[in-house]
Structure formats: structure tokens, C-alpha cells
Motif scaffolding. Sequence first.
Motif, short mmCIF file in Angstrom:
data_model
loop_
_atom_site.label_atom_id
_atom_site.label_comp_id
_atom_site.label_asym_id
_atom_site.label_seq_id
_atom_site.Cartn_x
_atom_site.Cartn_y
_atom_site.Cartn_z
N LEU A 83 45.46 31.60 43.15
CA LEU A 83 46.20 30.10 43.10
C LEU A 83 47.37 30.02 42.42
CD1 LEU A 83 42.83 27.97 42.98
CD2 LEU A 83 44.59 28.16 45.09
N LEU A 84 47.65 30.64 41.48
CA LEU A 84 48.61 30.30 40.34
C LEU A 84 49.87 31.53 40.34
CD1 LEU A 84 46.23 30.03 37.15
CD2 LEU A 84 47.15 28.35 38.64
N LEU A 85 49.63 32.56 41.19
CA LEU A 85 50.76 33.30 41.23
C LEU A 85 51.30 33.75 42.52
CD1 LEU A 85 49.35 35.81 38.50
CD2 LEU A 85 51.06 34.02 38.11
N GLU A 86 52.38 34.16 42.74
CA GLU A 86 53.06 34.48 43.92
C GLU A 86 52.62 35.98 43.92
OE1 GLU A 86 55.06 33.27 46.09
OE2 GLU A 86 54.80 31.28 45.13
N GLU A 87 52.63 36.61 45.03
CA GLU A 87 52.26 37.69 45.53
C GLU A 87 52.99 38.69 44.77
OE1 GLU A 87 51.76 40.53 49.39
OE2 GLU A 87 51.09 38.47 49.53
N GLY A 88 52.49 39.61 43.85
CA GLY A 88 53.28 40.54 43.14
C GLY A 88 52.41 41.15 42.26
N GLU A 89 53.03 41.83 41.14
CA GLU A 89 52.39 42.80 40.15
C GLU A 89 51.23 42.23 39.42
OE1 GLU A 89 53.47 45.39 36.30
OE2 GLU A 89 54.94 45.13 37.77
N VAL A 90 51.80 40.96 39.02
CA VAL A 90 50.49 40.44 38.06
C VAL A 90 49.37 40.01 39.02
CG1 VAL A 90 50.25 38.39 36.51
CG2 VAL A 90 52.46 39.57 36.40
N GLN A 91 49.64 39.36 40.02
CA GLN A 91 48.38 38.92 40.66
C GLN A 91 47.70 40.14 41.34
OE1 GLN A 91 48.68 38.08 45.15
NE2 GLN A 91 48.57 35.92 44.59
N THR A 92 48.36 41.34 41.46
CA THR A 92 47.66 42.64 41.74
C THR A 92 46.88 42.88 40.63
OG1 THR A 92 49.32 43.28 43.56
CG2 THR A 92 47.73 44.84 42.96
N ARG A 93 47.52 42.98 39.54
CA ARG A 93 46.50 43.29 38.48
C ARG A 93 45.40 42.51 38.01
NH1 ARG A 93 48.95 47.13 35.48
NH2 ARG A 93 51.16 47.79 35.74
N LEU A 94 45.61 41.20 38.28
CA LEU A 94 44.56 40.19 37.93
C LEU A 94 43.40 40.73 39.23
CD1 LEU A 94 45.99 36.73 37.40
CD2 LEU A 94 44.57 38.09 35.84
N THR A 95 43.80 40.94 40.26
CA THR A 95 42.58 41.10 41.42
C THR A 95 41.92 42.46 40.94
OG1 THR A 95 44.02 40.17 43.00
CG2 THR A 95 42.57 41.74 43.88
N ILE A 96 42.70 43.42 40.40
CA ILE A 96 41.98 44.71 40.01
C ILE A 96 41.08 44.38 39.02
CG2 ILE A 96 42.39 47.00 38.73
CD1 ILE A 96 45.37 47.20 40.31
N SER A 97 41.33 43.69 37.94
CA SER A 97 40.76 43.13 36.75
C SER A 97 39.56 42.53 37.36
CB SER A 97 41.57 42.21 35.69
OG SER A 97 42.43 42.82 35.19
N GLY A 98 39.64 41.65 38.26
CA GLY A 98 38.53 40.82 38.80
C GLY A 98 37.43 41.66 39.62
N ASN A 99 38.05 42.64 40.34
CA ASN A 99 37.17 43.39 41.06
C ASN A 99 36.15 44.38 40.02
OD1 ASN A 99 37.00 42.90 43.91
ND2 ASN A 99 39.22 43.67 43.84
N LEU A 100 37.03 44.79 38.91
CA LEU A 100 36.38 45.80 38.06
C LEU A 100 35.11 44.91 37.20
CD1 LEU A 100 39.44 47.92 36.59
CD2 LEU A 100 37.43 48.63 38.17
N MET A 101 35.40 43.66 36.94
CA MET A 101 34.53 42.93 36.29
C MET A 101 33.46 42.61 37.00
SD MET A 101 36.37 39.93 33.92
CE MET A 101 37.95 39.42 34.72
N GLN A 102 33.64 42.57 38.44
CA GLN A 102 32.43 42.47 39.27
C GLN A 102 31.70 43.70 39.22
OE1 GLN A 102 33.27 40.33 43.33
NE2 GLN A 102 35.18 40.26 42.68
N ALA A 103 32.15 44.81 39.35
CA ALA A 103 31.77 46.05 39.34
C ALA A 103 30.85 45.97 38.11
CB ALA A 103 32.56 47.08 39.40
N LEU A 104 31.20 45.64 37.04
CA LEU A 104 30.72 45.93 35.52
C LEU A 104 29.63 44.81 35.63
CD1 LEU A 104 30.52 46.72 32.76
CD2 LEU A 104 32.37 44.63 32.35
N GLY A 105 29.73 43.61 36.16
CA GLY A 105 28.55 42.63 36.15
C GLY A 105 27.69 43.28 37.22
N GLY A 106 27.76 43.90 38.19
CA GLY A 106 26.77 44.34 39.17
C GLY A 106 25.83 45.40 38.30
N ALA A 107 26.75 46.19 37.50
CA ALA A 107 26.05 47.27 36.64
C ALA A 107 25.21 46.77 35.78
CB ALA A 107 27.10 48.28 36.30
N ALA A 108 25.58 45.83 35.15
CA ALA A 108 24.60 44.97 34.07
C ALA A 108 23.46 44.49 34.98
CB ALA A 108 25.28 44.09 33.49
N ALA A 109 23.61 43.77 35.98
CA ALA A 109 22.38 43.20 36.60
C ALA A 109 21.39 44.48 37.04
CB ALA A 109 22.63 42.45 37.91
#
Length: 198
Positions: A83-109
Motif C-alpha cells: 500500500l505504501l510503496l512503489e514496486e522496488g527494493e524496499v517493497q521487496t524487502r518488506l515482502t521478504i520480511s513479512g514472509n519470514l515472519m509468517q514462517a516464524l509464526g508458523g514454527a511457533a504455533a
Amino acid sequence: MENGQLEVVGAAIAAIGTITAAVGSTPFWWLSEQAKYNLNLWGNLLQGTGNALEANGQGEISLEKIGNEIQAVGNSTIVAGLLLLEEGEVQTRLTISGNLMQALGGAAALGDELKDDSNIGEVYSIVGNIMQIIGNSMQALGDGYDLRAEELEEATGTDNGSDEDNNKGEVLNVFGSWIQAGGSVLSFIGQVIEEEEE
């Protein structure tokens, strides 16, 4: 609404969200770039909402509750980037972080669910969580390839050599999205079975 019912509704919404996002990640010829963007956005919003409802339905503090909260934060991170960023490096890095957080959350559960595999519903949830962890990790890796391709393109001023990384990234993203979606559906089935048995 009782806690168990809240968990079932949350799991259903999360499953719908993962399927929606998976469709948005798949390069169907009939989907425009804007439609893919919208599907990814709405899919992550639904996933985050579903995970938050599941966490709320768990009542007392547990690894499963914390895991669902972390997954909701991961989805929110992806949504913020979209929502906040144009497609590019920062948006990609946020997507990577978000997916890794989801994986971490799944591992905790998953850690909480492994303590009690006494009924078939828990087995579905365990397998579903493992699939979601794998799927989210694959998506993060795919986005890593995309990021590398973007950096190569920026450094050289051409897209020579980055096609291979782009293709790897897209393949990992598509397969990861559908593996996560399958895992989310299994987790929903497990939640329904657990609720029926209680």
C-alpha cells in the motif's frame, strides 16, 4: 462467539486469504498486473485478519497464540509494503520480511501443536503448519532472487543475466504460495475437527 468458533472462523478466513494471494502470485495470462496486485493485497489482508482472529480465539498465552500474532504481523508488513510503496527494493524487502515472519509464526504455533498430537485434528494442523512454513520460506527465497535480479539490473543498467533469477524467483513464489494455501486449508480442516471433538 465462543473461542473455538472464533478459531474456526479465523482459520477459514486465513485459508481464503492464502488461496486469494496464491491466485494473485500465479502468472495466469488472463490476469492483469493490477488484478494480481489486488489479489495479493486482499489475500494478505484476509490472512492477517484470520490469523488475528485465531490468536484472539486462543484465550490464554501460548506458543500457538503468539505464532498466530506473529503471522498476522507478517501479513501486515506485506500489506504495508504493497500500500505504501512503489514496486522496488524496499517493497521487496518488506515482502521478504513479512514472509519470514509468517514462517516464524508458523514454527511457533507448530511447537505448541507438537505437544498434543492425540487427535486427528491436531495431525491436520501439524501437517498444515509445516506446509505453511515451507511455503512462506519458498516465497521469501523467491523474493530474494527477485531482489538480486533488481540489484543486478540497477548495477549494470541492463537486465542481462537477471532473467534466470527472475524465473527462479517467480517459480519459487508460485509454488510457495500454493504450498502455503494447501497448508492453510489443512489447518482449517484440523481446526474444524478439533472443534467438533471438544
